[in-house]
Write an enzyme that holds these catalytic residues in place. Structure first.
Site, PDB file in Angstrom:
ATOM      1  CE1 TYR A 154     -29.652  -5.034  91.256  1.00 45.88           C
ATOM      2  CE2 TYR A 154     -28.158  -6.797  90.572  1.00 45.88           C
ATOM      3  CZ  TYR A 154     -28.925  -6.181  91.543  1.00 45.88           C
ATOM      4  OH  TYR A 154     -28.950  -6.704  92.822  1.00 45.88           O
TER       5      TYR A 154
ATOM      6  CB  SER B 118     -25.062  -7.910  93.038  1.00 47.80           C
ATOM      7  OG  SER B 118     -25.423  -9.017  92.234  1.00 47.80           O
TER       8      SER B 118
END
Length: 318
Positions: free
Chosen positions: A186, A160
């Site tokens: 994350y 990501s």
């Protein structure tokens, strides 16, 4: 940099159009929802044999039935896999027989608060990286057999743009001393996904196995149901600033399919792909708002990749 004819608006079906993937065996983790479904669906359209590796096998069977109805491909299987449970990951590997040509490490989670596995590992790092790392190790021999069968096997690791929010913090991987920041957690896990691709490609090149990391872009999926209000505000600001435009799930799966089947990435690994092409590299002090389609140096650092591999093996050997 490696470029293809695909871009932000391309779909997974665009990438596989005209391909015959008969004889190709693929595993897609997290294939019962979101991008994973479209990844499996597009592979199925071309005749691949696909195993949906999922936590919820009932949802997996519904997805497999839907894909069969849409594509006519009956070579779909569902197998239980909980990436936070080492026994489940080991069992998946033991159940696998025969060659494997595509391993697509797609599954993802987001936890708004600190959550740990039974080993005490931070949940996001355990799911995104350690679980997929163990799965890849367990399927190495099958991937090597697939490479002997077809010339190469490929691993695709979903990352990501959030990798820009954190390097891998080796001194405190599991937030034992830091205050928990879900976005940093994350980001660390997504950086780890890229570093895995770098080191797997180095270690396994002689086996005919290459690994690449892909950023699917902004896609509204079930992953976002657990986002904090701060993260929702951050995404809204980023969208307003033009940092990204939301894609459909078919568009979100396109870069995965580029890494999986595009000839431009045959025999070459350790790359970070965005919008169907290899992304440019930027310094570690760059921001996501400035360089939303780039990769930070810390995610491609070969020494960090080697260190992460060693640390990850240590986790699994405990």
């Amino acid at each position: 940099m490696i470029s293809t004819r695909f871009g932000a608006a391309s779909t997974a079906d665009d990438v596989v159009a005209g391909l015959d993937l008969s004889g190709i065996r693929a595993v897609v983790t997290g294939a019962s929802s979101g991008i994973g479904v479209e990844t499996a669906r597009s592979l199925a359209r071309c005749g691949a044999e696909i195993t949906l590796a999922v936590r919820d096998t009932a949802a997996g069977h519904r997805t497999a039935d839907d894909i069969t109805r849409a594509t006519g491909n009956r070579r779909l299987h569902v197998s239980a896999l909980d990436l936070t449970d080492r026994r489940s990951v080991t069992a998946f590997g033991h159940r696998w027989t025969g060659p494997l040509h595509l391993l697509i490490n797609n599954a993802g989670v987001f936890t708004p608060g600190l959550r740990r596995t039974v080993e005490g590992w931070e949940w996001q790092f355990a799911t995104h990286h350690l679980g997929h790392f163990a799965l890849s190790l367990g399927l190495h021999d099958a991937l090597a057999a697939g490479a002997r069968d077809r010339g190469e096997s490929r691993i695709v690791a979903l990352t990501s743009g959030a990798h820009m929010n954190s390097p891998v913090v080796f001194d405190d991987l599991h937030f034992d001393r830091r205050d928990y920041d879900p976005q940093a957690a994350y980001g660390q896990a997504k950086t780890a996904n890229v570093l895995f691709a770098v080191e797997a490609s180095r270690r396994w090149a002689a086996d005919g196995i290459v690994a690449n990391a892909v950023n699917p872009g902004g896609v509204a999926t079930g992953l976002q149901r657990d986002f904090t209000s701060e993260q929702r505000d951050y995404l809204a600001a980023a969208e307003s600033a033009g940092v990204f435009t939301y894609k459909t799930t078919q568009q979100g799966a396109a870069t995965t399919l580029v890494a999986a089947v595009a000839p431009e990435f045959a025999g070459t690994g350790g790359h970070y792909l965005d919008d169907g092409n290899e992304a440019c590299t930027v310094d570690d002090d760059a921001t996501l708002f400035e360089h939303s389609h780039a990769v930070k140096r810390w995610a491609l650092d070969p020494e960090a990749a080697r260190r992460l591999w060693r640390v990850s093996r240590d986790h699994l050997d405990r």
